[in-house]
Design a protein around this motif. Structure first.
Motif, PDB file in Angstrom:
ATOM      1  N   PRO A 142       0.791  -1.238   0.000  1.00  0.00           N
ATOM      2  CA  PRO A 142       0.000   0.000   0.000  1.00  0.00           C
ATOM      3  C   PRO A 142       0.819   1.282   0.000  1.00  0.00           C
ATOM      4  N   GLU A 198     -14.559  12.485  -4.458  1.00  0.00           N
ATOM      5  CA  GLU A 198     -13.287  11.752  -4.507  1.00  0.00           C
ATOM      6  C   GLU A 198     -12.405  11.953  -3.279  1.00  0.00           C
ATOM      7  N   GLY A 240     -10.084   3.349   5.770  1.00  0.00           N
ATOM      8  CA  GLY A 240      -9.326   2.721   6.860  1.00  0.00           C
ATOM      9  C   GLY A 240     -10.158   2.438   8.095  1.00  0.00           C
ATOM     10  N   THR A 292      -0.348   7.586  -2.216  1.00  0.00           N
ATOM     11  CA  THR A 292      -0.007   6.168  -2.144  1.00  0.00           C
ATOM     12  C   THR A 292      -1.208   5.343  -2.601  1.00  0.00           C
ATOM     13  N   GLY A 294      -3.682   4.885   0.243  1.00  0.00           N
ATOM     14  CA  GLY A 294      -4.541   6.061   0.433  1.00  0.00           C
ATOM     15  C   GLY A 294      -5.587   6.147  -0.670  1.00  0.00           C
ATOM     16  N   MET A 295      -5.190   5.822  -1.886  1.00  0.00           N
ATOM     17  CA  MET A 295      -6.142   5.878  -3.005  1.00  0.00           C
ATOM     18  C   MET A 295      -7.238   4.833  -2.851  1.00  0.00           C
ATOM     19  N   PRO A 318      -5.139  10.888  -9.008  1.00  0.00           N
ATOM     20  CA  PRO A 318      -5.603  11.987  -8.162  1.00  0.00           C
ATOM     21  C   PRO A 318      -4.723  13.237  -8.220  1.00  0.00           C
ATOM     22  N   VAL A 375      -5.293  -2.141   4.495  1.00  0.00           N
ATOM     23  CA  VAL A 375      -4.864  -2.833   3.277  1.00  0.00           C
ATOM     24  C   VAL A 375      -3.367  -3.112   3.390  1.00  0.00           C
ATOM     25  N   ALA A 405      -8.211   3.503  -0.003  1.00  0.00           N
ATOM     26  CA  ALA A 405      -9.036   3.866   1.157  1.00  0.00           C
ATOM     27  C   ALA A 405     -10.042   4.959   0.816  1.00  0.00           C
ATOM     28  N   ASN A 406      -9.690   5.849  -0.123  1.00  0.00           N
ATOM     29  CA  ASN A 406     -10.574   6.978  -0.478  1.00  0.00           C
ATOM     30  C   ASN A 406     -11.327   6.762  -1.773  1.00  0.00           C
ATOM     31  N   ASN A 438      -9.209   3.993  12.641  1.00  0.00           N
ATOM     32  CA  ASN A 438      -9.529   5.365  12.240  1.00  0.00           C
ATOM     33  C   ASN A 438     -10.751   5.921  12.978  1.00  0.00           C
ATOM     34  N   ALA A 488      -9.994   7.016  -4.681  1.00  0.00           N
ATOM     35  CA  ALA A 488      -9.533   8.239  -5.350  1.00  0.00           C
ATOM     36  C   ALA A 488      -9.785   8.168  -6.855  1.00  0.00           C
ATOM     37  N   SER A 489      -9.906   9.354  -7.442  1.00  0.00           N
ATOM     38  CA  SER A 489     -10.093   9.427  -8.891  1.00  0.00           C
ATOM     39  C   SER A 489      -9.546  10.763  -9.372  1.00  0.00           C
TER      40      SER A 489
END
Ligand SMILES: Cc1cc2nc3c(=O)[nH]c(=O)nc-3n(C[C@H](O)[C@H](O)[C@H](O)COP(=O)(O)OP(=O)(O)OC[C@H]3O[C@@H](n4cnc5c(N)ncnc54)[C@H](O)[C@@H]3O)c2cc1C
Length: 369
Positions: free
Chosen positions: A18, A322, A106, A45, A48-49, A40, A111, A51-52, A358, A54-55
């Motif tokens: 991760p 995002e 998280g 990382t 992080g992507m 993003p 992950v 977990a979120n 978290n 991301a896009s």
């Protein structure tokens, strides 16, 4: 945990830890002709992507991180390691826990390994810049471009204040007007030339002021580099201000209405603002500035933002396209999710009965005293 464990070109997959930064993964993949599309912009990382969810700028064509995570190993709050998903490119087996964990910020598990789907790098690129008399006119052109079936790979809308700032810092020499950056990926330059002609006609019938097609790779890269740096440029340009960054997204049919509502909130109040948007996904980052030494102005910025988020939700949209909920957007969870929020709480309690993962994220403040 920043190792690329395996690149399996023939399966279009990579196994990663991760802590790998997504740009580093794409650098390592370059010689294979494959890439991991979500982008993003910031140096994120993969953990992080994931977990979120991301896009970014290419999501209109390629989708978000969730579409690229096939398999994961996660550490649960008990310390147990479990494997989710499959290396097969499709599956109808069981509940898709992998989709539950992607985007869970998280709060359900950590992950520790992921298998990512890769796709072939586009053979040819072509890009265009279109300017419009108003942000709303540009937004209507976004709808027409999406309907046309031309499948842009990026469809970014920027307000004139963003273009002015990018010109100043990156010497782009663009016309200062509401602007669409449009990019297409395809097999040949001749096919892309036809696609750009069609896009130009759509923009013209939407009242565009100008349409500059056929940007070369170097010019396209310069513009997108400036686009990715915009968030930081805005902060630097206003050292006396705090910047509130909105992340709402709405269905594309409601996009022009949302932009009009944003303008109606910020302009009459004289608030410094920047409109930057992943328009192809109806996702708007309205940045609103409030003076650090003026608590009343900052309170006004927050009020305006709250009204606009609630407007986006009422239009069938989301408080966050995002960036994730974190703590800042917990207050919108009930309005957006209604009765399903209680089921999210049950899922959280099932995976994390002691609330150690978290804590304080996602769930409204009353759950996090
Ligand atoms: C200038 C700027 C621009 C941005 N633009 C975009 C954008 O266009 N699109 C977009 O999607 N985001 C954007 N972001 C937000 C952010 O960069 C992304 O969401 C990114 O994916 C976060 O990755 P990170 O490595 O920084 O994660 P972090 O900030 O370190 O973590 C993010 C969350 O993920 C959790 N997490 C991290 N690793 C794991 C793991 N292994 N297991 C479980 N949970 C984990 C953390 O606990 C935290 O809750 C932007 C941010 C900045 C600063």
């Amino acid at each position: 945990m920043n190792r690329i464990l395996a690149i399996r070109e023939e399966d279009f997959q990579a196994d990663v830890e991760p802590g790998v930064v997504y740009q580093d993964l794409n650098d390592k993949l370059r010689h294979t002709g494959l890439f991991f599309p979500p982008d993003p912009g910031a140096r994120a990382t993969l953990g992080g992507m994931i977990a979120n969810n991301a896009s970014g700028t290419r999501t209109v064509l390629y989708g978000s991180t969730r579409d690229y995570v096939m398999r994961m190993v996660v550490a649960l709050s008990s310390g147990e390691l479990i494997e989710l998903g499959t290396r097969a490119s499709k599956s109808s087996s069981g509940y898709s826990l992998i989709h539950l964990f992607v985007g869970s910020e998280g709060t359900l598990g950590i992950v520790v390994e992921a298998t990512l789907r890769l796709v072939g790098f586009p053979v040819e690129y072509s890009a265009a810049v279109a300017t419009f008399p108003s942000v709303e006119a540009a937004a209507r052109a976004v709808y027409d471009l999406k309907r046309s079936g031309l499948n842009p790979a990026a469809l970014e809308l920027l307000g004139p204040e963003c273009i002015g700032l990018m010109n100043r810092v990156h010497q782009l020499g663009l016309d200062v007007a509401p602007t669409l950056f449009i990019e297409f990926h395809g097999p040949t330059t001749s096919q892309l030339a036809e696609v750009l002609d069609a896009a130009g006609e759509i923009c013209a019938s939407g009242g565009s002021l100008g349409f500059r097609p056929g940007l070369g790779r170097a010019e396209r890269d310069r513009i997108f580099k400036a686009r990715h740096a915009l968030g930081e440029m805005i902060q630097h340009n206003h050292p006396e201000h705090r910047i509130l960054i909105m992340d709402v997204a709405v269905p594309i049919t409601a996009y022009a209405e949302l932009l009009a509502a944003m303008r109606a909130e910020v302009e009459p109040r004289g608030l410094i603002h920047y409109t930057l948007s992943h328009a192809g996904n109806g996702n708007v980052h309205l940045n609103i500035a409030g003076r650090k030494d003026d608590p009343a102005e900052w309170a006004l910025v927050q009020e305006v933002s709250e009204r606009l988020v609630r407007k986006a939700i009422s239009l069938g949209g989301t408080a966050t396209g995002e960036h994730g909920v974190g703590m800042g957007k917990r207050k919108y969870m009930a309005a957006q999710h209604g009765a399903s929020l209680a089921w999210m709480r049950r899922v959280k309690a099932l995976f994390d009965p002691h609330g150690i993962l978290n804590p304080g994220k996602i769930f409204p403040a009353e759950d996090n005293p």
